[in-house]
Design an enzyme around this catalytic site. Sequence first.
Site, PDB file in Angstrom:
ATOM      1  N   LYS A  13       0.835  -1.213   0.000  1.00 25.51           N
ATOM      2  CA  LYS A  13       0.000   0.000   0.000  1.00 25.51           C
ATOM      3  C   LYS A  13       0.866   1.259   0.000  1.00 25.51           C
ATOM      4  O   LYS A  13       0.635   2.184  -0.765  1.00 25.51           O
ATOM      5  CB  LYS A  13      -0.902   0.049   1.252  1.00 25.51           C
ATOM      6  CG  LYS A  13      -1.882  -1.090   1.375  1.00 25.51           C
ATOM      7  CD  LYS A  13      -2.733  -0.952   2.622  1.00 25.51           C
ATOM      8  CE  LYS A  13      -1.963  -0.995   3.932  1.00 25.51           C
ATOM      9  NZ  LYS A  13      -1.282  -2.281   4.184  1.00 25.51           N
ATOM     10  N   ARG A  88      -9.055   1.357   8.827  1.00 27.09           N
ATOM     11  CA  ARG A  88      -8.707  -0.043   9.095  1.00 27.09           C
ATOM     12  C   ARG A  88      -9.820  -0.763   9.827  1.00 27.09           C
ATOM     13  O   ARG A  88      -9.685  -1.947  10.114  1.00 27.09           O
ATOM     14  CB  ARG A  88      -7.447  -0.092   9.939  1.00 27.09           C
ATOM     15  CG  ARG A  88      -6.158  -0.356   9.144  1.00 27.09           C
ATOM     16  CD  ARG A  88      -5.022  -0.409  10.124  1.00 27.09           C
ATOM     17  NE  ARG A  88      -3.867  -1.095   9.684  1.00 27.09           N
ATOM     18  CZ  ARG A  88      -2.761  -0.490   9.213  1.00 27.09           C
ATOM     19  NH1 ARG A  88      -2.730   0.803   9.043  1.00 27.09           N
ATOM     20  NH2 ARG A  88      -1.710  -1.202   8.916  1.00 27.09           N
ATOM     21  N   ARG A 127      11.479  -6.277   4.644  1.00 29.83           N
ATOM     22  CA  ARG A 127      11.273  -4.811   4.575  1.00 29.83           C
ATOM     23  C   ARG A 127      12.265  -4.100   5.485  1.00 29.83           C
ATOM     24  O   ARG A 127      12.505  -4.517   6.612  1.00 29.83           O
ATOM     25  CB  ARG A 127       9.842  -4.462   4.998  1.00 29.83           C
ATOM     26  CG  ARG A 127       9.634  -2.963   5.129  1.00 29.83           C
ATOM     27  CD  ARG A 127       8.197  -2.544   5.006  1.00 29.83           C
ATOM     28  NE  ARG A 127       7.353  -2.999   6.085  1.00 29.83           N
ATOM     29  CZ  ARG A 127       6.058  -2.715   6.169  1.00 29.83           C
ATOM     30  NH1 ARG A 127       5.460  -2.014   5.226  1.00 29.83           N
ATOM     31  NH2 ARG A 127       5.350  -3.164   7.177  1.00 29.83           N
ATOM     32  N   ARG A 160      11.500  -2.900  11.183  1.00 31.77           N
ATOM     33  CA  ARG A 160      10.525  -2.386  12.161  1.00 31.77           C
ATOM     34  C   ARG A 160      10.205  -3.465  13.184  1.00 31.77           C
ATOM     35  O   ARG A 160      10.068  -4.638  12.828  1.00 31.77           O
ATOM     36  CB  ARG A 160       9.234  -1.984  11.435  1.00 31.77           C
ATOM     37  CG  ARG A 160       9.275  -0.588  10.878  1.00 31.77           C
ATOM     38  CD  ARG A 160       8.135  -0.302   9.912  1.00 31.77           C
ATOM     39  NE  ARG A 160       6.816  -0.752  10.342  1.00 31.77           N
ATOM     40  CZ  ARG A 160       5.714  -0.555   9.611  1.00 31.77           C
ATOM     41  NH1 ARG A 160       5.768   0.087   8.465  1.00 31.77           N
ATOM     42  NH2 ARG A 160       4.545  -0.997  10.040  1.00 31.77           N
ATOM     43  N   ARG A 171      -0.674  -9.306  13.127  1.00 29.12           N
ATOM     44  CA  ARG A 171      -1.203  -8.223  12.285  1.00 29.12           C
ATOM     45  C   ARG A 171      -2.086  -8.786  11.183  1.00 29.12           C
ATOM     46  O   ARG A 171      -3.087  -8.169  10.797  1.00 29.12           O
ATOM     47  CB  ARG A 171      -0.049  -7.403  11.693  1.00 29.12           C
ATOM     48  CG  ARG A 171       0.702  -6.640  12.767  1.00 29.12           C
ATOM     49  CD  ARG A 171       1.949  -5.990  12.223  1.00 29.12           C
ATOM     50  NE  ARG A 171       1.658  -4.881  11.344  1.00 29.12           N
ATOM     51  CZ  ARG A 171       2.533  -4.328  10.510  1.00 29.12           C
ATOM     52  NH1 ARG A 171       3.756  -4.810  10.433  1.00 29.12           N
ATOM     53  NH2 ARG A 171       2.206  -3.315   9.758  1.00 29.12           N
TER      54      ARG A 171
HETATM   55  P1  ADP Z   1       2.323  -1.759   3.216  1.00 29.95           P
HETATM   56  O1  ADP Z   1       2.362  -0.249   3.128  1.00 29.95           O
HETATM   57  O2  ADP Z   1       1.097  -2.347   2.565  1.00 29.95           O
HETATM   58  O3  ADP Z   1       2.530  -2.273   4.604  1.00 29.95           O
HETATM   59  P2  ADP Z   1       4.899  -1.641   1.786  1.00 29.95           P
HETATM   60  O4  ADP Z   1       4.576  -0.744   0.618  1.00 29.95           O
HETATM   61  O5  ADP Z   1       5.735  -1.073   2.878  1.00 29.95           O
HETATM   62  O6  ADP Z   1       3.541  -2.322   2.352  1.00 29.95           O
HETATM   63  O7  ADP Z   1       5.596  -2.965   1.175  1.00 29.95           O
HETATM   64  C1  ADP Z   1       6.023  -4.034   2.041  1.00 29.95           C
HETATM   65  C2  ADP Z   1       7.385  -4.546   1.581  1.00 29.95           C
HETATM   66  O8  ADP Z   1       7.247  -5.198   0.313  1.00 29.95           O
HETATM   67  C3  ADP Z   1       8.435  -3.444   1.383  1.00 29.95           C
HETATM   68  O9  ADP Z   1       9.692  -3.942   1.768  1.00 29.95           O
HETATM   69  C4  ADP Z   1       8.377  -3.158  -0.126  1.00 29.95           C
HETATM   70  O10 ADP Z   1       9.621  -2.657  -0.608  1.00 29.95           O
HETATM   71  C5  ADP Z   1       8.040  -4.534  -0.706  1.00 29.95           C
HETATM   72  N1  ADP Z   1       7.178  -4.471  -1.886  1.00 29.95           N
HETATM   73  C6  ADP Z   1       6.193  -3.563  -2.166  1.00 29.95           C
HETATM   74  N2  ADP Z   1       5.583  -3.859  -3.341  1.00 29.95           N
HETATM   75  C7  ADP Z   1       6.176  -4.991  -3.806  1.00 29.95           C
HETATM   76  C8  ADP Z   1       5.997  -5.815  -4.970  1.00 29.95           C
HETATM   77  N3  ADP Z   1       5.054  -5.555  -5.880  1.00 29.95           N
HETATM   78  N4  ADP Z   1       6.791  -6.908  -5.095  1.00 29.95           N
HETATM   79  C9  ADP Z   1       7.718  -7.208  -4.147  1.00 29.95           C
HETATM   80  N5  ADP Z   1       7.949  -6.467  -3.043  1.00 29.95           N
HETATM   81  C10 ADP Z   1       7.196  -5.384  -2.865  1.00 29.95           C
HETATM   82  P1  AMP Z   2       1.286   0.690   8.921  1.00 26.47           P
HETATM   83  O1  AMP Z   2       2.490   1.558   8.837  1.00 26.47           O
HETATM   84  O2  AMP Z   2       0.142   1.206   8.093  1.00 26.47           O
HETATM   85  O3  AMP Z   2       1.588  -0.762   8.644  1.00 26.47           O
HETATM   86  O4  AMP Z   2       0.763   0.784  10.446  1.00 26.47           O
HETATM   87  C1  AMP Z   2       1.561   0.338  11.515  1.00 26.47           C
HETATM   88  C2  AMP Z   2       0.712   0.186  12.767  1.00 26.47           C
HETATM   89  O5  AMP Z   2       0.152   1.464  13.140  1.00 26.47           O
HETATM   90  C3  AMP Z   2      -0.494  -0.751  12.656  1.00 26.47           C
HETATM   91  O6  AMP Z   2      -0.147  -2.125  12.843  1.00 26.47           O
HETATM   92  C4  AMP Z   2      -1.387  -0.214  13.779  1.00 26.47           C
HETATM   93  O7  AMP Z   2      -0.920  -0.624  15.062  1.00 26.47           O
HETATM   94  C5  AMP Z   2      -1.151   1.304  13.683  1.00 26.47           C
HETATM   95  N1  AMP Z   2      -2.128   1.935  12.764  1.00 26.47           N
HETATM   96  C6  AMP Z   2      -1.859   2.563  11.582  1.00 26.47           C
HETATM   97  N2  AMP Z   2      -2.989   3.013  11.010  1.00 26.47           N
HETATM   98  C7  AMP Z   2      -4.006   2.660  11.851  1.00 26.47           C
HETATM   99  C8  AMP Z   2      -5.429   2.807  11.812  1.00 26.47           C
HETATM  100  N3  AMP Z   2      -6.052   3.412  10.784  1.00 26.47           N
HETATM  101  N4  AMP Z   2      -6.140   2.313  12.852  1.00 26.47           N
HETATM  102  C9  AMP Z   2      -5.552   1.717  13.892  1.00 26.47           C
HETATM  103  N5  AMP Z   2      -4.226   1.504  13.987  1.00 26.47           N
HETATM  104  C10 AMP Z   2      -3.454   1.978  12.971  1.00 26.47           C
END
Ligand code: ADP
Ligand code: AMP
Length: 214
Positions: A13, A88, A127, A160, A171
Amino acid sequence: MKIIMLGAPGAGKGTQAKMIADKYALPHISTGDIFRANIKNGTQLGMEAKKYMDQGQLVPDELTVKILLDRVAQEDCKNGYVLDGFPRTIPQAEVLDEALTKLGESIDYAIDVDVPDENIVKRMGGRRACVMCGATYHIEHVPPKAEGICDRCCEKLILRDDDKPETVKNRLKVYHDQTQPLIDFYTAKGVLRTVDGTVDMNDVFAAIVSILGE
Ligand code: ADP
Ligand code: AMP
């Protein structure tokens, strides 16, 4: 254009939201980033949020909704935004919906980046995030130029705490229980679009551009 990114944690995302924000000149709003900035600055909100985040739980709606509504009321959001990680829960979606309805507005697209759970656990372990600017990398798919160092600000990259495997499993459970119902919520509003998130990130983006238009 008002866009919501849906999908499991690690689906991509944030990666796609940043690309959308660049192409369409929209602010990228990540509630996770807002919480992490608060943790880094040692604010009351950050300390409260950290308790939940470290366990892979959601931060309570009372804390989350207010920061999001304050953020989208800012001047730079008047032409739209990309929401990443919000809503969420169904109550969060309802509050956003009510706030928009009062302004005569609505969400244009809810884009579900679809990735099965098996791929997620692998992705999260790889990541890496910059402690300074929040940029994300992947040790295999999106490696930084120098190992462990952010390309943009030369700061150290970290795994992280909430990307460790035990927390990722929590999660994912929280995602299926509390966030996945939003797919039906936005389907009913006629704005849900699903893209395959397992392919290369540029191909995911191409699919999104074909939905949003050039
Ligand atoms: P989210 O915001 O949904 O938690 P991220 O955008 O941070 O996810 O992506 C999670 C991990 O996967 C990161 O390390 C990112 O670089 C990697 N990633 C994102 N999109 C892809 C893809 N299409 N293929 C492989 N790895 C990806
Ligand atoms: P993210 O960076 O989007 O993966 O979010 C990391 C963490 O932040 C999540 O696992 C939740 O603990 C908290 N968080 C982020 N956005 C929300 C939301 N909209 N509602 C509740 N918790 C959130």
